[in-house]
Design a protein around this motif. Sequence first.
Motif, mmCIF file in Angstrom:
data_model
loop_
_atom_site.group_PDB
_atom_site.id
_atom_site.type_symbol
_atom_site.label_atom_id
_atom_site.label_comp_id
_atom_site.label_asym_id
_atom_site.label_seq_id
_atom_site.Cartn_x
_atom_site.Cartn_y
_atom_site.Cartn_z
ATOM 1 N N GLN A 235 -3.147 53.179 71.319
ATOM 2 C CA GLN A 235 -2.807 52.236 72.376
ATOM 3 C C GLN A 235 -4.002 51.380 72.794
ATOM 4 N N VAL A 236 -5.171 51.974 72.782
ATOM 5 C CA VAL A 236 -6.376 51.199 73.116
ATOM 6 C C VAL A 236 -6.669 50.189 72.014
ATOM 7 N N LEU A 237 -6.498 50.613 70.750
ATOM 8 C CA LEU A 237 -6.691 49.695 69.624
ATOM 9 C C LEU A 237 -5.731 48.509 69.713
ATOM 10 N N ILE A 238 -4.476 48.770 70.046
ATOM 11 C CA ILE A 238 -3.493 47.696 70.170
ATOM 12 C C ILE A 238 -3.903 46.715 71.270
ATOM 13 N N ALA A 239 -4.371 47.252 72.396
ATOM 14 C CA ALA A 239 -4.819 46.389 73.488
ATOM 15 C C ALA A 239 -6.006 45.530 73.062
ATOM 16 N N LEU A 240 -6.919 46.118 72.285
ATOM 17 C CA LEU A 240 -8.074 45.351 71.797
ATOM 18 C C LEU A 240 -7.628 44.234 70.860
ATOM 19 N N LEU A 241 -6.705 44.560 69.956
ATOM 20 C CA LEU A 241 -6.239 43.564 68.984
ATOM 21 C C LEU A 241 -5.459 42.448 69.660
ATOM 22 N N GLN A 242 -4.829 42.730 70.769
ATOM 23 C CA GLN A 242 -4.067 41.716 71.484
ATOM 24 C C GLN A 242 -4.936 40.836 72.364
ATOM 25 N N ASN A 243 -6.170 41.230 72.582
ATOM 26 C CA ASN A 243 -7.069 40.426 73.405
ATOM 27 C C ASN A 243 -7.468 39.174 72.622
ATOM 28 N N ILE A 255 -4.934 45.023 59.422
ATOM 29 C CA ILE A 255 -3.587 44.674 58.979
ATOM 30 C C ILE A 255 -2.979 45.749 58.072
ATOM 31 N N GLU A 256 -3.812 46.607 57.473
ATOM 32 C CA GLU A 256 -3.311 47.704 56.644
ATOM 33 C C GLU A 256 -3.664 49.057 57.263
ATOM 34 N N PHE A 257 -3.850 49.088 58.559
ATOM 35 C CA PHE A 257 -4.263 50.315 59.247
ATOM 36 C C PHE A 257 -3.188 51.394 59.100
ATOM 37 N N SER A 258 -3.625 52.655 59.076
ATOM 38 C CA SER A 258 -2.705 53.770 58.831
ATOM 39 C C SER A 258 -1.642 53.934 59.922
ATOM 40 N N HIS A 259 -1.980 53.581 61.154
ATOM 41 C CA HIS A 259 -1.008 53.689 62.240
ATOM 42 C C HIS A 259 -0.146 52.419 62.252
ATOM 43 N N HIS A 260 1.163 52.590 62.111
ATOM 44 C CA HIS A 260 2.081 51.459 61.954
ATOM 45 C C HIS A 260 1.968 50.462 63.105
ATOM 46 N N ASP A 261 1.968 50.960 64.352
ATOM 47 C CA ASP A 261 1.964 50.054 65.503
ATOM 48 C C ASP A 261 0.673 49.252 65.591
ATOM 49 N N VAL A 262 -0.441 49.874 65.210
ATOM 50 C CA VAL A 262 -1.723 49.169 65.225
ATOM 51 C C VAL A 262 -1.723 48.062 64.176
ATOM 52 N N ALA A 263 -1.256 48.392 62.968
ATOM 53 C CA ALA A 263 -1.195 47.395 61.896
ATOM 54 C C ALA A 263 -0.261 46.247 62.283
ATOM 55 N N ALA A 264 0.867 46.573 62.912
ATOM 56 C CA ALA A 264 1.809 45.543 63.332
ATOM 57 C C ALA A 264 1.184 44.628 64.383
ATOM 58 N N ALA A 265 0.419 45.207 65.295
ATOM 59 C CA ALA A 265 -0.247 44.407 66.330
ATOM 60 C C ALA A 265 -1.245 43.444 65.704
ATOM 61 N N PRO A 273 5.059 36.517 60.811
ATOM 62 C CA PRO A 273 6.403 36.606 61.421
ATOM 63 C C PRO A 273 7.151 37.889 61.058
ATOM 64 N N SER A 274 6.684 38.579 60.014
ATOM 65 C CA SER A 274 7.376 39.797 59.580
ATOM 66 C C SER A 274 6.913 41.030 60.339
ATOM 67 N N ALA A 275 5.859 40.885 61.140
ATOM 68 C CA ALA A 275 5.294 42.039 61.861
ATOM 69 C C ALA A 275 6.297 42.519 62.904
ATOM 70 N N ARG A 276 6.566 43.840 62.861
ATOM 71 C CA ARG A 276 7.482 44.448 63.842
ATOM 72 C C ARG A 276 6.863 45.698 64.426
#
Length: 276
Positions: A235-243, A255-265, A273-276
């Motif tokens: 969750q912290v990684l996602i917040a960083l990537l969204q900054n 973009i190829e990170f092992s955690h799906h949600d992080v890679a999608a972010a 556009p395909s990121a979910r």
Amino acid sequence: MDTQDLGGAPTITMDRERVVHAAQETVESHSCGTCATGRVCDTIFFAAAVVELNHDLRLTAEASTTDEGIQRAHESGRVEAVAQALAVLGRTEGQYRAEADGDTSHLSFALAEALRSTALVIRSEVRNPTSRTALEIMARAEEAFELAEYVRDVSTRYQDQTDVAEALSSVAGDIEKGTEGVNRLQRATDISTPVEELAALARDNDADVRWWVAQNPSTSVETLSSAVMTERHPQVLIALLQNPALPTDRVRLFIEFSHHDVAAAARRRLGDPSAR
């Protein structure tokens, strides 16, 4: 405010009324395992000593507020009381450390560490009159722990309602962080917090604190770039990537990170556009 100069040491300033008020509250409301056995615990001992000392000093001051000799004795007594309290803390800490014999998992080791922290707080507040007293810190921490335990107990009654139980457990964890933890969260969210302090908070042990730092628009590019390379909490990684201040070259690394949600972010940040 009273002042006392200890022969070359920095001038000491103490808010006496604040200390006495915290001590009186502790005497009236404190309870622990030791108290339950009918014995006087260290916390009550120190609190009662502070209240008694304040009473004696008030009598002295009322007898003669202009007598310079009495005033010197007044100040000396206050300093002596602090010194004696620290001496008792140090002696008790030594006894606990001897019982633990280097075993960090031993209960006595934890008690020794707690006493060491209390002594450090007392020393620091003597130099900083705006900080809360050691007694107040201990009282609030104990209250937070007891309240967290109560909320956890309530959560067990909702085992058949998973969402409610999880929410209550989360609330209990937040309460247990105590006043200091909440203060760090507030500093992490405040856009006026200095960039140097935000850089330090980006390395905080609490993931919630790091999460807020990751979203703070005042967090520097350097701090964001460094944090994203060392952070492991999804969750912290996602917040960083969204900054938006995080450079895109750092985003591409995920973009190829092992955690799906992080890679999608990461992919969403890059406009995929395909990121979910």
